[in-house]
Design a protein around this motif. Sequence first.
Motif, short mmCIF file in Angstrom:
data_model
loop_
_atom_site.label_atom_id
_atom_site.label_comp_id
_atom_site.label_asym_id
_atom_site.label_seq_id
_atom_site.Cartn_x
_atom_site.Cartn_y
_atom_site.Cartn_z
N PHE A 138 45.28 7.00 -5.60
CA PHE A 138 44.35 6.50 -6.61
C PHE A 138 44.78 6.92 -8.01
CE2 PHE A 138 40.44 5.37 -8.58
CZ PHE A 138 40.07 6.41 -9.41
N GLN A 158 51.99 3.83 -5.43
CA GLN A 158 52.58 4.07 -4.11
C GLN A 158 54.06 4.42 -4.26
OE1 GLN A 158 52.47 0.75 -1.33
NE2 GLN A 158 52.61 2.13 0.42
N LEU A 190 49.77 -0.77 -7.31
CA LEU A 190 48.88 -1.72 -6.64
C LEU A 190 47.55 -1.80 -7.37
CD1 LEU A 190 49.51 -0.48 -2.99
CD2 LEU A 190 50.24 -2.68 -3.91
N TYR A 210 46.30 1.85 -7.99
CA TYR A 210 46.89 2.86 -7.13
C TYR A 210 48.40 2.90 -7.40
CZ TYR A 210 42.58 2.60 -4.33
OH TYR A 210 41.28 2.63 -3.91
N SER A 227 37.00 -5.28 -5.85
CA SER A 227 35.92 -5.47 -4.89
C SER A 227 34.73 -6.10 -5.58
CB SER A 227 35.53 -4.17 -4.19
OG SER A 227 34.94 -3.27 -5.09
N GLN A 261 54.90 -6.54 0.29
CA GLN A 261 53.56 -7.12 0.20
C GLN A 261 52.52 -6.07 -0.14
OE1 GLN A 261 53.13 -10.56 0.61
NE2 GLN A 261 55.35 -10.52 0.65
N GLY A 262 51.35 -6.54 -0.51
CA GLY A 262 50.24 -5.63 -0.72
C GLY A 262 49.59 -5.25 0.60
N LEU A 263 48.44 -4.68 0.52
CA LEU A 263 47.73 -4.20 1.69
C LEU A 263 46.73 -5.23 2.17
CD1 LEU A 263 47.08 -0.63 0.31
CD2 LEU A 263 48.64 -1.20 2.14
N GLY A 304 51.78 6.80 1.23
CA GLY A 304 50.58 5.99 1.08
C GLY A 304 50.18 5.87 -0.38
N PRO A 305 49.42 4.84 -0.70
CA PRO A 305 48.96 4.68 -2.09
C PRO A 305 48.08 5.85 -2.52
CG PRO A 305 48.62 2.66 -0.81
CD PRO A 305 48.97 3.74 0.16
N PHE A 321 43.58 -6.18 -2.09
CA PHE A 321 44.75 -5.73 -2.84
C PHE A 321 45.65 -6.89 -3.26
CE2 PHE A 321 44.96 -1.10 -2.65
CZ PHE A 321 43.92 -0.83 -1.78
N GLY A 322 46.29 -6.71 -4.41
CA GLY A 322 47.37 -7.59 -4.82
C GLY A 322 48.68 -7.15 -4.16
N ASP A 323 49.75 -7.90 -4.44
CA ASP A 323 51.05 -7.60 -3.84
C ASP A 323 51.79 -6.48 -4.55
OD1 ASP A 323 51.83 -11.04 -2.86
OD2 ASP A 323 50.76 -9.43 -1.81
N GLN A 336 37.78 -3.39 -0.61
CA GLN A 336 38.74 -3.70 -1.66
C GLN A 336 39.79 -4.70 -1.15
OE1 GLN A 336 40.31 -0.11 -3.55
NE2 GLN A 336 38.37 0.93 -3.10
N PHE A 367 48.24 1.76 7.39
CA PHE A 367 47.59 2.84 6.64
C PHE A 367 46.13 2.95 7.04
CE2 PHE A 367 50.91 3.98 3.73
CZ PHE A 367 51.66 2.83 3.56
N PHE A 402 44.21 7.47 1.18
CA PHE A 402 45.05 6.95 2.24
C PHE A 402 45.80 8.05 2.97
CE2 PHE A 402 45.05 2.34 1.67
CZ PHE A 402 44.58 2.19 0.38
N GLY A 403 46.10 7.78 4.24
CA GLY A 403 47.07 8.60 4.94
C GLY A 403 48.48 8.21 4.53
N GLY A 404 49.45 8.92 5.07
CA GLY A 404 50.83 8.68 4.70
C GLY A 404 51.44 7.45 5.34
N PHE A 446 40.54 -1.32 -9.20
CA PHE A 446 41.20 -0.04 -8.95
C PHE A 446 42.71 -0.19 -9.16
CE2 PHE A 446 37.67 2.00 -6.67
CZ PHE A 446 36.91 0.91 -6.33
N TYR A 464 44.51 -0.62 7.00
CA TYR A 464 45.22 -1.66 6.27
C TYR A 464 46.64 -1.79 6.84
CZ TYR A 464 41.82 -1.90 2.40
OH TYR A 464 40.69 -2.10 1.62
N ARG A 519 56.10 -9.02 -10.69
CA ARG A 519 56.30 -8.47 -9.35
C ARG A 519 57.31 -7.33 -9.37
NH1 ARG A 519 55.43 -10.63 -4.57
NH2 ARG A 519 55.76 -8.43 -4.02
#
Lengths: 119, 113
Positions: free
Chosen positions: A45, A37, A91, A35, A95, B42-44, A42-43, A110-112, A108, B90, B103-105, A33, B36, A9
């Motif tokens: 890719f 961040q 991240l 990502y 999917s 935490q994640g999304l 925002g995340p 997502f994990g934490d 999709q 997001f 993604f957006g900001g 995927f 999201y 983590r």
Amino acid sequence: GAGVSQSPRYKVAKRGQDVALRCDPISGHVSLFWYQQALGQGPEFLTYFQNEAQLDKSGLPSDRFFAERPEGSVSTLKIQRTQQEDSAVYLCASSLGSGQGADSNQPQHFGDGTRLSIL
Amino acid sequence: AQSVTQPDIHITVSEGASLELRCNYSYGATPYLFWYVQSPGQGLQLLLKYFSGDTLVQGIKGFEAEFKRSQSSFNLRKPSVHWSDAAEYFCAVAPWAGNMLTFGGGTRLMVKP
């Protein structure tokens, strides 16, 4: 487990060290995927796998970043010779489908994330 | 190339008040659209998605979003905000659901008691 699992983590490394981040997707999920961040953003890719095949790595910022998914399940993101700008949350998402045809509506999950800090 | 703009970086609303978070996208065709939510550390979590059909989509936690093609927008709404809704939101776009997300900001929502 029921969701996407990422480990560790939190990771703190000194500049120049190599790090490896692990992602365990939801069982049976074909697509995976990664990502990145950055703080307050925002995340973005990084790379995409369909089973064991890495189909898109256009988002990897440099050749210091490497990802693999050798058996089509668990994936590892490796960063060599880390630099301070690599500090971010990484991240992983998975999917169910390949995104084509009947599977095209699978979102999709997502994990934490792994929070990486480079000192 | 596709892009997403969330014009509001921070929004503060009072608990019980209505909420609208703005999202504008740029994409050559009809995209797949997502909202999201991310709580600290935490994640999304997926709130809702739009693929086709009815332009008003319902999501979890009482959220809804409306796709407006003419405005290239996909705004998120909630009629009555709860303190637990405080988080980062997001908006994202993809050519199809299983493809890479852009993604957006993000918009950070704060809720006043």
